[in-house]
Design a protein around this motif. Sequence first.
Motif, PDB file in Angstrom:
ATOM      1  N   SER A  88       0.840  -1.192   0.000  1.00 35.04           N
ATOM      2  CA  SER A  88       0.000   0.000   0.000  1.00 35.04           C
ATOM      3  C   SER A  88       0.881   1.249   0.000  1.00 35.04           C
ATOM      4  O   SER A  88       1.968   1.266   0.584  1.00 35.04           O
ATOM      5  CB  SER A  88      -0.903  -0.002   1.231  1.00 35.04           C
ATOM      6  N   ASN A  89       0.424   2.292  -0.678  1.00 37.92           N
ATOM      7  CA  ASN A  89       1.189   3.522  -0.808  1.00 37.92           C
ATOM      8  C   ASN A  89       1.394   4.179   0.561  1.00 37.92           C
ATOM      9  O   ASN A  89       0.420   4.599   1.200  1.00 37.92           O
ATOM     10  CB  ASN A  89       0.452   4.489  -1.739  1.00 37.92           C
ATOM     11  N   PRO A  90       2.637   4.285   1.055  1.00 33.58           N
ATOM     12  CA  PRO A  90       2.853   4.904   2.375  1.00 33.58           C
ATOM     13  C   PRO A  90       2.516   6.389   2.392  1.00 33.58           C
ATOM     14  O   PRO A  90       2.303   6.959   3.468  1.00 33.58           O
ATOM     15  CB  PRO A  90       4.351   4.669   2.619  1.00 33.58           C
ATOM     16  N   ALA A  91       2.455   7.050   1.212  1.00 33.49           N
ATOM     17  CA  ALA A  91       2.122   8.474   1.184  1.00 33.49           C
ATOM     18  C   ALA A  91       0.690   8.722   1.647  1.00 33.49           C
ATOM     19  O   ALA A  91       0.348   9.844   2.035  1.00 33.49           O
ATOM     20  CB  ALA A  91       2.323   9.029  -0.223  1.00 33.49           C
ATOM     21  N   LYS A  92      -0.152   7.684   1.619  1.00 28.66           N
ATOM     22  CA  LYS A  92      -1.536   7.846   2.082  1.00 28.66           C
ATOM     23  C   LYS A  92      -1.601   8.145   3.570  1.00 28.66           C
ATOM     24  O   LYS A  92      -2.613   8.655   4.061  1.00 28.66           O
ATOM     25  CB  LYS A  92      -2.347   6.592   1.762  1.00 28.66           C
ATOM     26  N   TRP A  93      -0.515   7.837   4.295  1.00 30.15           N
ATOM     27  CA  TRP A  93      -0.489   8.176   5.715  1.00 30.15           C
ATOM     28  C   TRP A  93      -0.446   9.691   5.911  1.00 30.15           C
ATOM     29  O   TRP A  93      -0.861  10.205   6.936  1.00 30.15           O
ATOM     30  CB  TRP A  93       0.734   7.549   6.400  1.00 30.15           C
ATOM     31  N   ILE A  94       0.074  10.410   4.882  1.00 28.49           N
ATOM     32  CA  ILE A  94       0.153  11.867   4.965  1.00 28.49           C
ATOM     33  C   ILE A  94      -1.182  12.495   4.597  1.00 28.49           C
ATOM     34  O   ILE A  94      -1.672  13.393   5.288  1.00 28.49           O
ATOM     35  CB  ILE A  94       1.261  12.392   4.031  1.00 28.49           C
ATOM     36  N   SER A  95      -1.768  12.030   3.480  1.00 26.51           N
ATOM     37  CA  SER A  95      -3.035  12.587   3.022  1.00 26.51           C
ATOM     38  C   SER A  95      -3.757  11.560   2.164  1.00 26.51           C
ATOM     39  O   SER A  95      -3.120  10.793   1.422  1.00 26.51           O
ATOM     40  CB  SER A  95      -2.793  13.874   2.221  1.00 26.51           C
ATOM     41  N   SER A  96      -5.071  11.576   2.228  1.00 25.55           N
ATOM     42  CA  SER A  96      -5.865  10.641   1.435  1.00 25.55           C
ATOM     43  C   SER A  96      -5.814  10.958  -0.053  1.00 25.55           C
ATOM     44  O   SER A  96      -6.151  10.108  -0.887  1.00 25.55           O
ATOM     45  CB  SER A  96      -7.320  10.655   1.912  1.00 25.55           C
ATOM     46  N   ARG A  97      -5.381  12.180  -0.415  1.00 30.84           N
ATOM     47  CA  ARG A  97      -5.328  12.536  -1.837  1.00 30.84           C
ATOM     48  C   ARG A  97      -4.315  11.681  -2.587  1.00 30.84           C
ATOM     49  O   ARG A  97      -4.391  11.552  -3.811  1.00 30.84           O
ATOM     50  CB  ARG A  97      -5.008  14.008  -2.011  1.00 30.84           C
ATOM     51  N   PHE A  98      -3.333  11.111  -1.897  1.00 33.05           N
ATOM     52  CA  PHE A  98      -2.330  10.260  -2.549  1.00 33.05           C
ATOM     53  C   PHE A  98      -2.889   8.890  -2.920  1.00 33.05           C
ATOM     54  O   PHE A  98      -2.182   8.083  -3.515  1.00 33.05           O
ATOM     55  CB  PHE A  98      -1.116  10.079  -1.635  1.00 33.05           C
ATOM     56  N   ASP A  99      -4.155   8.625  -2.603  1.00 32.78           N
ATOM     57  CA  ASP A  99      -4.738   7.313  -2.881  1.00 32.78           C
ATOM     58  C   ASP A  99      -5.139   7.153  -4.342  1.00 32.78           C
ATOM     59  O   ASP A  99      -5.277   6.040  -4.842  1.00 32.78           O
ATOM     60  CB  ASP A  99      -5.965   7.096  -1.979  1.00 32.78           C
ATOM     61  N   VAL A 100      -5.348   8.276  -5.061  1.00 36.19           N
ATOM     62  CA  VAL A 100      -5.863   8.228  -6.430  1.00 36.19           C
ATOM     63  C   VAL A 100      -4.838   8.840  -7.381  1.00 36.19           C
ATOM     64  O   VAL A 100      -4.311   9.930  -7.127  1.00 36.19           O
ATOM     65  CB  VAL A 100      -7.204   8.977  -6.550  1.00 36.19           C
ATOM     66  N   ARG A 101      -4.583   8.127  -8.491  1.00 33.02           N
ATOM     67  CA  ARG A 101      -3.670   8.621  -9.522  1.00 33.02           C
ATOM     68  C   ARG A 101      -4.434   8.734 -10.831  1.00 33.02           C
ATOM     69  O   ARG A 101      -5.070   7.776 -11.268  1.00 33.02           O
ATOM     70  CB  ARG A 101      -2.479   7.680  -9.673  1.00 33.02           C
ATOM     71  N   ASN A 102      -4.368   9.906 -11.471  1.00 36.72           N
ATOM     72  CA  ASN A 102      -5.057  10.137 -12.726  1.00 36.72           C
ATOM     73  C   ASN A 102      -4.295   9.469 -13.854  1.00 36.72           C
ATOM     74  O   ASN A 102      -3.116   9.748 -14.082  1.00 36.72           O
ATOM     75  CB  ASN A 102      -5.177  11.647 -12.979  1.00 36.72           C
ATOM     76  N   ALA A 103      -4.918   8.595 -14.584  1.00 35.29           N
ATOM     77  CA  ALA A 103      -4.258   7.847 -15.654  1.00 35.29           C
ATOM     78  C   ALA A 103      -4.258   8.578 -16.981  1.00 35.29           C
ATOM     79  O   ALA A 103      -3.619   8.141 -17.938  1.00 35.29           O
ATOM     80  CB  ALA A 103      -4.930   6.483 -15.836  1.00 35.29           C
ATOM     81  N   GLU A 104      -4.987   9.691 -17.074  1.00 43.01           N
ATOM     82  CA  GLU A 104      -5.082  10.392 -18.356  1.00 43.01           C
ATOM     83  C   GLU A 104      -3.780  11.116 -18.678  1.00 43.01           C
ATOM     84  O   GLU A 104      -3.062  11.577 -17.791  1.00 43.01           O
ATOM     85  CB  GLU A 104      -6.231  11.411 -18.314  1.00 43.01           C
ATOM     86  N   VAL A 105      -3.469  11.188 -19.964  1.00 36.47           N
ATOM     87  CA  VAL A 105      -2.311  11.948 -20.437  1.00 36.47           C
ATOM     88  C   VAL A 105      -2.823  13.087 -21.298  1.00 36.47           C
ATOM     89  O   VAL A 105      -3.827  12.969 -21.986  1.00 36.47           O
ATOM     90  CB  VAL A 105      -1.340  11.059 -21.236  1.00 36.47           C
ATOM     91  N   GLY A 106      -2.125  14.221 -21.238  1.00 37.42           N
ATOM     92  CA  GLY A 106      -2.586  15.393 -21.975  1.00 37.42           C
ATOM     93  C   GLY A 106      -1.603  15.813 -23.037  1.00 37.42           C
ATOM     94  O   GLY A 106      -0.866  15.012 -23.586  1.00 37.42           O
ATOM     95  N   GLU A 107      -1.619  17.135 -23.331  1.00 38.95           N
ATOM     96  CA  GLU A 107      -0.727  17.679 -24.346  1.00 38.95           C
ATOM     97  C   GLU A 107       0.675  17.920 -23.813  1.00 38.95           C
ATOM     98  O   GLU A 107       1.583  18.241 -24.563  1.00 38.95           O
ATOM     99  CB  GLU A 107      -1.301  18.997 -24.887  1.00 38.95           C
ATOM    100  N   GLY A 108       0.854  17.763 -22.496  1.00 41.57           N
ATOM    101  CA  GLY A 108       2.181  17.929 -21.931  1.00 41.57           C
ATOM    102  C   GLY A 108       2.495  19.369 -21.602  1.00 41.57           C
ATOM    103  O   GLY A 108       1.758  20.294 -21.905  1.00 41.57           O
ATOM    104  N   GLY A 109       3.668  19.560 -20.953  1.00 41.03           N
ATOM    105  CA  GLY A 109       4.141  20.890 -20.642  1.00 41.03           C
ATOM    106  C   GLY A 109       3.726  21.409 -19.283  1.00 41.03           C
ATOM    107  O   GLY A 109       4.137  22.498 -18.911  1.00 41.03           O
ATOM    108  N   GLU A 110       2.933  20.678 -18.541  1.00 31.03           N
ATOM    109  CA  GLU A 110       2.478  21.150 -17.248  1.00 31.03           C
ATOM    110  C   GLU A 110       2.846  20.140 -16.169  1.00 31.03           C
ATOM    111  O   GLU A 110       2.912  18.931 -16.408  1.00 31.03           O
ATOM    112  CB  GLU A 110       0.962  21.376 -17.250  1.00 31.03           C
ATOM    113  N   LEU A 111       3.101  20.661 -14.965  1.00 28.72           N
ATOM    114  CA  LEU A 111       3.422  19.804 -13.835  1.00 28.72           C
ATOM    115  C   LEU A 111       2.167  19.070 -13.369  1.00 28.72           C
ATOM    116  O   LEU A 111       1.150  19.696 -13.090  1.00 28.72           O
ATOM    117  CB  LEU A 111       3.989  20.637 -12.679  1.00 28.72           C
ATOM    118  N   SER A 112       2.254  17.759 -13.288  1.00 27.74           N
ATOM    119  CA  SER A 112       1.122  16.962 -12.802  1.00 27.74           C
ATOM    120  C   SER A 112       1.274  16.768 -11.299  1.00 27.74           C
ATOM    121  O   SER A 112       1.474  15.643 -10.807  1.00 27.74           O
ATOM    122  CB  SER A 112       1.079  15.614 -13.534  1.00 27.74           C
ATOM    123  N   LEU A 113       1.196  17.867 -10.562  1.00 25.80           N
ATOM    124  CA  LEU A 113       1.478  17.812  -9.126  1.00 25.80           C
ATOM    125  C   LEU A 113       0.558  16.853  -8.386  1.00 25.80           C
ATOM    126  O   LEU A 113       0.975  16.187  -7.429  1.00 25.80           O
ATOM    127  CB  LEU A 113       1.358  19.221  -8.537  1.00 25.80           C
TER     128      LEU A 113
END
Length: 692
Positions: A155-180
């Motif tokens: 399990s992702n240990p980053a989830k201990w910091i925040s629940s937002r780390f539980d979901v990763r967006n699989a979509e790819v775009g035109e690029g050039g932007e930080l996917s923070l």
Amino acid sequence: MRLRQNSRPAKIFLPPLVGIFLLISGFGTASDYGTTGLIDTPTARMQSDGVFSTTAAFDGRHRQFAITYQATPWLEGTFRYTGFDNFFHWDRNYEFKARLWDEDYYSPVVAIGIRDLVGTGVFGSEYVVASKQFGQTDVSFGLGWGRLTGTGDISNPAKWISSRFDVRNAEVGEGGELSLDNFFSGSEVGFFGGIEHRFRALPLSLIAEYNPDQYDFNVASGGLRPKSPLSVGFTWDALPGVAITASYQHQEELGLAFQFSLDSSAEPPRRPPNDFISSYYLSQADLPSQINKNRWYDRLLYDVERSGLFLVKASLSDDQQQVQLVVGNGSYFLWSDAIGRLTALADLHLPASVKSIHFVVEDAGHRPVTVVVPRPSASLIRDDYSHLRSIRVLSGRTLNEPDHQTGFVTGKLNNAVSLRTRFQLFDPDDPARYQVYLDVSSEYALSAHWAVRSSFAINIDQNFDESKRQETDSVLPPVRSEVAKYLNEGDSGLTQLIIEGRDTYGHSLHYRGFAGILEEMFSGAGGELLYWPSKSRIAVGASVAYAKQRDYDRGLGHLDYDVITGHVSAYWATPFYNYDLAVHAGQYLAKDMGATLEVRRTFRNGWQVGAWATKTDVSSEDFGEGSFDKGFYFQVPLDSIFGGNTRSKFGTRMRPIQRDGGQRLESYSGNIFWDLRESRYDAFQIDERLLP
């Protein structure tokens, strides 16, 4: 090994690099992704500070070209361009890896990295990796997110910091932007790692790695999942600076990678000065008719010019104990070496009463500093190191009424013919476009500070006619995106025809003016100011130009587009690793408003490596693919390649994609600061660490 029959991109990309990179001994091995690693996975190892390397790697799924730079001892950056073999697609992405702490006897070196930091997300992954050396064997183990998760191990240990780390967006775009939001996200993480063993007596290393990547993007486009996460290979250090890696990946396909490296931080070559008999020892009959042996200025001028240097003006103080010499440097890469040579010559010829020499440095038409040197033969200091410590660096100055002045030849046309190449790398449809051409250049001196310069390109061979991007899809004025059209319809033509003047007012205000055909795509007129106190790390400047777009054939005609472009600039010569920062804010060629951040690192040997990013009021949708303008810059000193004393350099900018937002007149907008980089005050200061 499944490779396309059309291997032309590889042939275009590799040969020019071979000539440049066969220069140094080998460094840490790069992975197929360009970063220091095993085969496809990173390790916590770094290359030596300042190492610049390129990698070309081929396997059954990809063709990858990467440029990697060790930006600091603890930070490695990579730009990567990847082609997929199972369908026509090229992807550009960046990777950064930072060392958290170094290795000691008990603990490993640990690094953290982000792959596809600014890109489409096709290779999106993050990692923390540790490496530990045991004799000739190096063991690495890492924790990976994104593609390095594979099927997931814990399990992702980053989830201990925040629940937002539980979901990763699989979509790819035109690029050039930080996917923070994606960084270090996902419900699970995976393990990766491997072993590298280096043989003591042979230039070989054996590699084995565990890579959990499931290649989802390839599979979605018709590819197959890997048969196994295990890969093996070996690396051969074939030549100094050249490494070749052969691998058997995922127990099903062959891979081959080439790495070329050089050390941009190496000390510059120190070659002996030109040998000649000084005019001091020659008779009048042995000297040119315009040289009067009885005048110290004439004798010094003759020796200085034979040394590849320039003597412009001179003034003696009223008591004749101090002399001011305005000097230029055409041959010595280090200005400190030029001053050393000038000191020896001046000491031989100056009147006996002179005790102090003030060298007013004139560089690129400007006078940034004055170097004060006690005359060696008149000084009571006999210790060389004490003499060096007595040198002072003051502000530049102007000799309005000099006692002596060199009558440089004006009204004379100087011509040169050079064989040149032009590359447009990272075309979305092809990794490289090229042109080989003759550059016929001329210079007509109008005065000591003004000249007319021209450059005409005569095409020999090019492949820009194969580009599918002759017509632009930009919603902005096509100020740059039609570059392929210019280089196709105008493969031969005028590159430059300008009148330009440069000078310095007072001690610290440097200026230039220019007008004519400025570059391949624009004509115009304008000027630039730079206020830079000689011992300050801060400088400010401004530039403005009226620009009119040229016709595609690069003749004298113009299109129906013009613009007033200009910027105010601030510069900081940081004390950190020889990095310099610049910010330019104003209006760009497409009439968009915004700012550019430049970061460059300059070494004593003349190497300069940097990057820039520009953000304007143009939205990422209107800008198009890439979202905003960005890229990197490098400058290579030619004396280290061709030998001899020369200050000539090759510099170029590379963009992942050429669009119209955030575009400047590159050579006419905030350039004086960089032109004077080699002659600023700290280039003449003694490094106390080098003294006993």
